[in-house]
Design an enzyme around this catalytic site. Sequence first.
Site, PDB file in Angstrom:
ATOM      1  N   TYR A  54       6.510  -1.804  -0.833  1.00  0.00           N
ATOM      2  CA  TYR A  54       5.240  -1.403  -1.462  1.00  0.00           C
ATOM      3  C   TYR A  54       4.728  -2.511  -2.383  1.00  0.00           C
ATOM      4  O   TYR A  54       3.557  -2.887  -2.328  1.00  0.00           O
ATOM      5  CB  TYR A  54       5.466  -0.103  -2.232  1.00  0.00           C
ATOM      6  CG  TYR A  54       4.237   0.465  -2.885  1.00  0.00           C
ATOM      7  CD1 TYR A  54       3.153   0.910  -2.127  1.00  0.00           C
ATOM      8  CD2 TYR A  54       4.153   0.588  -4.276  1.00  0.00           C
ATOM      9  CE1 TYR A  54       2.026   1.446  -2.724  1.00  0.00           C
ATOM     10  CE2 TYR A  54       3.041   1.129  -4.886  1.00  0.00           C
ATOM     11  CZ  TYR A  54       1.973   1.555  -4.109  1.00  0.00           C
ATOM     12  OH  TYR A  54       0.853   2.093  -4.717  1.00  0.00           O
ATOM     13  N   THR A 102      -2.272  12.211  -9.057  1.00  0.00           N
ATOM     14  CA  THR A 102      -2.923  12.607  -7.800  1.00  0.00           C
ATOM     15  C   THR A 102      -1.940  13.485  -7.017  1.00  0.00           C
ATOM     16  O   THR A 102      -0.737  13.501  -7.311  1.00  0.00           O
ATOM     17  CB  THR A 102      -3.272  11.380  -6.920  1.00  0.00           C
ATOM     18  OG1 THR A 102      -2.054  10.804  -6.422  1.00  0.00           O
ATOM     19  CG2 THR A 102      -4.052  10.339  -7.691  1.00  0.00           C
ATOM     20  N   LYS A 159       1.250  -4.654  -1.908  1.00  0.00           N
ATOM     21  CA  LYS A 159       0.186  -4.653  -2.913  1.00  0.00           C
ATOM     22  C   LYS A 159      -0.033  -6.050  -3.488  1.00  0.00           C
ATOM     23  O   LYS A 159      -1.173  -6.428  -3.786  1.00  0.00           O
ATOM     24  CB  LYS A 159       0.508  -3.651  -4.026  1.00  0.00           C
ATOM     25  CG  LYS A 159       0.459  -2.185  -3.571  1.00  0.00           C
ATOM     26  CD  LYS A 159      -0.920  -1.769  -3.086  1.00  0.00           C
ATOM     27  CE  LYS A 159      -1.033  -0.251  -2.930  1.00  0.00           C
ATOM     28  NZ  LYS A 159      -2.365   0.183  -2.459  1.00  0.00           N
TER      29      LYS A 159
HETATM   30  N1  LIG Z   1      -1.258   7.703  -7.462  1.00  0.00           N
HETATM   31  C1  LIG Z   1      -0.783   6.669  -8.120  1.00  0.00           C
HETATM   32  O1  LIG Z   1      -0.040   6.799  -9.120  1.00  0.00           O
HETATM   33  C2  LIG Z   1      -1.127   5.264  -7.671  1.00  0.00           C
HETATM   34  C3  LIG Z   1      -0.770   4.194  -8.489  1.00  0.00           C
HETATM   35  C4  LIG Z   1      -1.104   2.901  -8.084  1.00  0.00           C
HETATM   36  C5  LIG Z   1      -1.777   2.686  -6.895  1.00  0.00           C
HETATM   37  N2  LIG Z   1      -2.114   3.757  -6.119  1.00  0.00           N
HETATM   38  C6  LIG Z   1      -2.816   3.481  -4.870  1.00  0.00           C
HETATM   39  O2  LIG Z   1      -4.029   4.214  -4.846  1.00  0.00           O
HETATM   40  C7  LIG Z   1      -4.340   4.568  -3.497  1.00  0.00           C
HETATM   41  C8  LIG Z   1      -4.633   6.066  -3.408  1.00  0.00           C
HETATM   42  O3  LIG Z   1      -3.531   6.775  -3.903  1.00  0.00           O
HETATM   43  P1  LIG Z   1      -3.572   8.370  -4.052  1.00  0.00           P
HETATM   44  O4  LIG Z   1      -2.438   8.729  -4.928  1.00  0.00           O
HETATM   45  O5  LIG Z   1      -4.954   8.822  -4.386  1.00  0.00           O
HETATM   46  O6  LIG Z   1      -3.217   8.801  -2.533  1.00  0.00           O
HETATM   47  P2  LIG Z   1      -3.477  10.178  -1.737  1.00  0.00           P
HETATM   48  O7  LIG Z   1      -2.375  10.297  -0.750  1.00  0.00           O
HETATM   49  O8  LIG Z   1      -3.695  11.315  -2.680  1.00  0.00           O
HETATM   50  O9  LIG Z   1      -4.840   9.902  -0.975  1.00  0.00           O
HETATM   51  C9  LIG Z   1      -4.920   8.970   0.061  1.00  0.00           C
HETATM   52  C10 LIG Z   1      -5.934   9.444   1.087  1.00  0.00           C
HETATM   53  O10 LIG Z   1      -6.027   8.430   2.102  1.00  0.00           O
HETATM   54  C11 LIG Z   1      -5.840   9.024   3.385  1.00  0.00           C
HETATM   55  N3  LIG Z   1      -5.149   8.071   4.247  1.00  0.00           N
HETATM   56  C12 LIG Z   1      -3.956   7.487   3.999  1.00  0.00           C
HETATM   57  N4  LIG Z   1      -3.612   6.671   5.006  1.00  0.00           N
HETATM   58  C13 LIG Z   1      -4.631   6.726   5.906  1.00  0.00           C
HETATM   59  C14 LIG Z   1      -4.883   6.110   7.153  1.00  0.00           C
HETATM   60  N5  LIG Z   1      -4.003   5.242   7.677  1.00  0.00           N
HETATM   61  N6  LIG Z   1      -6.027   6.388   7.814  1.00  0.00           N
HETATM   62  C15 LIG Z   1      -6.923   7.244   7.285  1.00  0.00           C
HETATM   63  N7  LIG Z   1      -6.754   7.880   6.105  1.00  0.00           N
HETATM   64  C16 LIG Z   1      -5.616   7.614   5.419  1.00  0.00           C
HETATM   65  C17 LIG Z   1      -5.002  10.268   3.152  1.00  0.00           C
HETATM   66  O11 LIG Z   1      -5.212  11.235   4.184  1.00  0.00           O
HETATM   67  C18 LIG Z   1      -5.503  10.738   1.778  1.00  0.00           C
HETATM   68  O12 LIG Z   1      -6.586  11.638   1.898  1.00  0.00           O
HETATM   69  C19 LIG Z   1      -3.169   4.082  -2.633  1.00  0.00           C
HETATM   70  O13 LIG Z   1      -3.499   2.836  -2.069  1.00  0.00           O
HETATM   71  C20 LIG Z   1      -2.045   3.933  -3.637  1.00  0.00           C
HETATM   72  O14 LIG Z   1      -1.105   2.968  -3.243  1.00  0.00           O
HETATM   73  C21 LIG Z   1      -1.798   5.032  -6.476  1.00  0.00           C
END
Ligand SMILES: NC(=O)c1ccc[n+]([C@@H]2O[C@H](COP(=O)([O-])OP(=O)(O)OC[C@H]3O[C@@H](n4cnc5c(N)ncnc54)[C@H](O)[C@@H]3O)[C@@H](O)[C@H]2O)c1
Length: 269
Positions: A164, A199, A168
């Site tokens: 991961y 989330t 990133k």
């Molecule tokens: N939540 C955290 O703490 C956090 C921290 C740092 C970075 N991030 C990054 O933020 C982004 C969003 O995170 P989140 O927690 O909102 O995730 P989440 O899983 O709640 O939402 C992601 C959405 O993207 C869609 N998705 C994922 N892969 C897909 C694909 N291959 N094709 C089509 N749709 C797809 C999923 O269906 C979902 O609706 C990610 O890139 C994650 O790495 C999250």
Amino acid sequence: MSWHPDLLADQAAVVAGGGRGIGAAIARALASAGAAVCVIDVETDRASEVVDTITSAGGQAIAIQAELRDPRQVESAFDNAVTSFGGVNVLVNVAGGMHAYAPWRRLADWDEDAWDEILDRNLRYVFLTTRAMLRHLLVAGTGGSVVNIASISGETSAPNHTAYGAAKAGLTNLTRTLAVEYGPDQIRFNAVAPGSVATPAVADRVHGNSAAPLQRWATPEDIANAVVFLASPLASYVTGQTLLVDGGASANFPLTTPTPIPLVNEEAP
Ligand SMILES: NC(=O)c1ccc[n+]([C@@H]2O[C@H](COP(=O)([O-])OP(=O)(O)OC[C@H]3O[C@@H](n4cnc5c(N)ncnc54)[C@H](O)[C@@H]3O)[C@@H](O)[C@H]2O)c1
């Protein structure tokens, strides 16, 4: 607090992975700032729900179901968005993550398929969406803005974060490189690197410790506000940057063990 509804007037945005969590908040925020928004997600119901929220608030939005790892589905989704809006000039790559796709473990315990999946879901698909966007923008000649959602995991190091974190970190380098390649075409590339965000994807951890000096987890809206700024003309001279939105976590050398604190956003699942 809200964005001025004319900030992104006449702009059309694609939010790749906009059906839930951070992506849904970004789609809503872009629409509240006046953009027409195309929400792409592999989960149709999620994308439609976000679109309903936007349109019931008076905004313009469409939902497109697509698997972002599939080049043909990505190209077709972009064609659809461009046709629907008469062009697209903002792309936000949000899809990705770790929790749902592989267990956290040290490198010796990874198998090739799991490693490839994390790289595909966090880095390779961004090549596909960005290529589709660029092919459109270079013909349109309008310039544009791309914002990639990276992570504090790509900026710092922690055990079990190999695939991961590497994906990133690759994403932030891709962001800088594209800023240089396409600056002359007036296409800006920036990244937002969140710390811990409450989330559904991390619901199992939201009551854990926070290393952030601001002493809370981020809300999805905290991240969305940074994205709206970077996507907008307010950031017209900002490109090639990664903005850490982490409550100061990356600045916090841990001389003390953080104490457990309650999540501010108690409505998060
Ligand atoms: N939540 C955290 O703490 C956090 C921290 C740092 C970075 N991030 C990054 O933020 C982004 C969003 O995170 P989140 O927690 O909102 O995730 P989440 O899983 O709640 O939402 C992601 C959405 O993207 C869609 N998705 C994922 N892969 C897909 C694909 N291959 N094709 C089509 N749709 C797809 C999923 O269906 C979902 O609706 C990610 O890139 C994650 O790495 C999250």
